[in-house]
Design an enzyme around this catalytic site. Sequence first.
Site, short mmCIF file in Angstrom:
data_model
loop_
_atom_site.label_atom_id
_atom_site.label_comp_id
_atom_site.label_asym_id
_atom_site.label_seq_id
_atom_site.Cartn_x
_atom_site.Cartn_y
_atom_site.Cartn_z
N ASP A 1 0.86 -1.17 0.00
CA ASP A 1 0.00 0.00 0.00
C ASP A 1 0.90 1.23 0.00
O ASP A 1 1.95 1.23 0.65
CB ASP A 1 -0.89 -0.02 1.25
CG ASP A 1 -1.89 1.11 1.26
OD1 ASP A 1 -2.41 1.44 0.19
OD2 ASP A 1 -2.14 1.66 2.34
N ASP B 1 -2.99 -0.63 5.93
CA ASP B 1 -3.29 -0.02 7.21
C ASP B 1 -4.74 0.40 7.35
O ASP B 1 -5.18 0.77 8.43
CB ASP B 1 -2.40 1.21 7.45
CG ASP B 1 -2.57 2.27 6.37
OD1 ASP B 1 -3.31 2.02 5.40
OD2 ASP B 1 -1.98 3.35 6.50
N ASP C 1 -8.11 -2.21 3.13
CA ASP C 1 -7.12 -3.26 2.89
C ASP C 1 -7.49 -4.58 3.56
O ASP C 1 -6.84 -5.60 3.31
CB ASP C 1 -5.75 -2.83 3.44
CG ASP C 1 -5.23 -1.58 2.78
OD1 ASP C 1 -5.33 -1.48 1.55
OD2 ASP C 1 -4.74 -0.68 3.50
#
Length: 823
Positions: free
Chosen positions: A299, A536, A540
């Site tokens: 990410d 985070d 996700d």
Amino acid sequence: MDSLDRRQGLSSEQVAQRVRDGLSNADEGIKTKTEKQIILENTFTFFNILNFVLALFVLLVGSFKNLLFLGVIFSNIIIGSFQGIRAKRTIDKLSLISAPKASVLRDGKLQTIPVSGIVMNDVLHLSTGQQICADAIVLEGEAEVNESLITGESDPVLKRAGDELLSGSFIVSGSCYAEVEHVGRENYANRIANGAKYVKRTNSEILHSLDFIVKTLGFTLVPIGILLFCKQFFLLHDTIREAVVSTVAAILGMIPEGLILLTSVVFAVSVLRLSRYKTLVQDLYCTESLARVDVLCLDKTGTITEGTMQVDELHPLTGYTEEDMTAPLEALVQVLTDDNPTYNAVKAYFPGGSDWKAAATVPFSSARKWSGAYFGERGTYVMGAGEFILGERFGALREHTEEYAARGERVLLLAHSAKPFLENKVLPDDIEPVGFILISDKIRTEAPQTLRYFAEQGVTLKVISGDNAVTVSNIAQKAGLPHAENYCDATTLHTDEEIAGAIEQYSVFGRVTPQQKLKFVQALKDHGHAVAMTGDGVNDVLALKEADCSIAMASGSDAARTVSNLVLLDSNFASMPQVVKEGRRSINNLQRSASLFLQKTIYSTVLGVLFIFLSASYPFEPIQLTFISSITIGIPSFILALEPNNERISGSFLANVLKKSFPSALTMILGVLFLTLFKEPLNLTNPQVSTLSVIVAFAVGFMLMFKLCLPFNALRGALFGTMVAAFFVGYIGCMDLVSMVPLTAPMLFILIPLLIVSVVFMVQTNHFMEHFAERHTRRLLQSRFFQNHRRKRHEAAHKDRHAARRMRRRTEQPSRVRDGKRA
């Protein structure tokens, strides 16, 4: 609610009624396991139950000294339970939601209450820095909201009256009143997170190999045990105590109980070592999973970038210099009190003070999109979005800003006028542009080195983000991501086939939805990749749960932390190489040490079957096998397993272990068979056969240990010498305890040639295995039984995935209709 209600909020009676109706914001997110669940899961395993049953038999016949093997079982339970409870408590302490209190309007007054006390239709007062703890509709006011934890989009979104606020997002600037429209499990964040409420089986080759070995033996232990007991009790007329002890000894030798414990200890030590690097391990085997991955999905926010902004450069326009921009900007950050990412980046870039005095200031607002100050004779300086400062005149500069935006930069305009602000803080008509301030996401200092490490290890890197694909690509290129110029806008991917093709072709993906992230991971796994995922946010969670190894940042959402295998407590991606190194050390050392354990399992299983048909008693007692295992297997395997070892992982765990353990096991089997079959011609008693068999087992074990210690260093030399000395001390000093007898001259006459032949035979068998074992092991792995075992694992994983899809379909359904539209 009518306008009067909006000014007053709910009454106490209305709140009480909603609580009774179950319309409160009780937490419905992903929960950690209870301590009772963790203990039960580590206690009632197939392996433990099997050993408890054997212990019961030994206990019933009163042979208490042969219960020492239970120490291994209890140690395994304690280690697994301790680690699970430790991880649970750490995650729980990280808080369920970042904003534990909420400001609500009730009975006409603002009150501060726990987040769980919010009810349907409550009026929330939200201001800068607060987290939105329930889905709501803006009633009045306006605010910029960061929805990165929900959507992955890091740019603030302006919210005005009538706009929806999503739980889990943050107020960046401004303030507003908002009416709660969803509570508890109906909140958007919880609806996504609920899709991850299914049990994911650990993806560990070591665990699966051990599971295969134990279950394979489990099918053979019962018939072998029954037949061996019947033979000894009914045919050889041993006492029931002797028959039970011998049978249990044979079965115990077949179970690699020490290997299970060793595996737990090795990974538990990895957990403790990684804690020094601020890394919380929630699954003992996840370091192995990470060490084996060949694709790492990243990410952008929080992994490659810090989640903050930085000024890259100042770009003065024609007629101005960089000095013409520096002094005004130093003055602006001195007098303004704005608190948003772009302002903070400018303030960090100009840390020095200024002697300019402001006669008037205008703070940033979401409506104006700029802030500034009037400095008397020096005139007015403002900075912000060029379109809002210059209006229609901005068209002449648009080409420049689009060029910078294509490079992933955010552009602020600095403008100047000699006149002060007009009435109602309106900009002067003659405001003129001075230059651009180029701002970008701040890349973590350690990110380039970490990305380079994974690339050098042959791990393919993919960046998957909710941000603009061009912006993400440029940031990834700055961070040194290989092939970062190959990017894809996920909004152009509409089918599973398009997703499966794109994930192999591109390295950077932007505008990715939570469901697409999940499909990316599934597509990679379907292509045969071992996938790790970092994240985070709530967006996700689905992908994190699906990945073979998932890594969350402690600064992220609670749902992401709970479903992940690893949590970086300092939110620092630089810890990842150390996790990989720990995984390599664990796997490589376990492969070496496991050979010691499987040697005993192989010869015990074969001997157990053979002694059903031989007219002789099984030559070992449980206490003797404990003595052998402790010195030739237990202690050396633990020490060897904790050595540093950063070699790359190669080959199959099971293949590597069998190649080393089979020669010594075969040597041991032939030695014991020789002593048993020629007991009468050699004039040996049962205790003498048992003693010689134990010595042969030690000799073969020491030969294998010698091979595993090569090349010798100080530690391995001291280990080998100490274990040999321990055998002589144990034999001489504890002869009665380990049920052995003194060596006689005839026994030595038999033993010495037997040991010489054993050495020669084992060396030759080792040479044979080096050339042919890999092929034979591949045949084993392709055997119907092993394939059935693997197929059952895949079917179980498929059921997990199917259950997850059902859960997601339920949570993605429109939960409530409000004013004729989907809430």
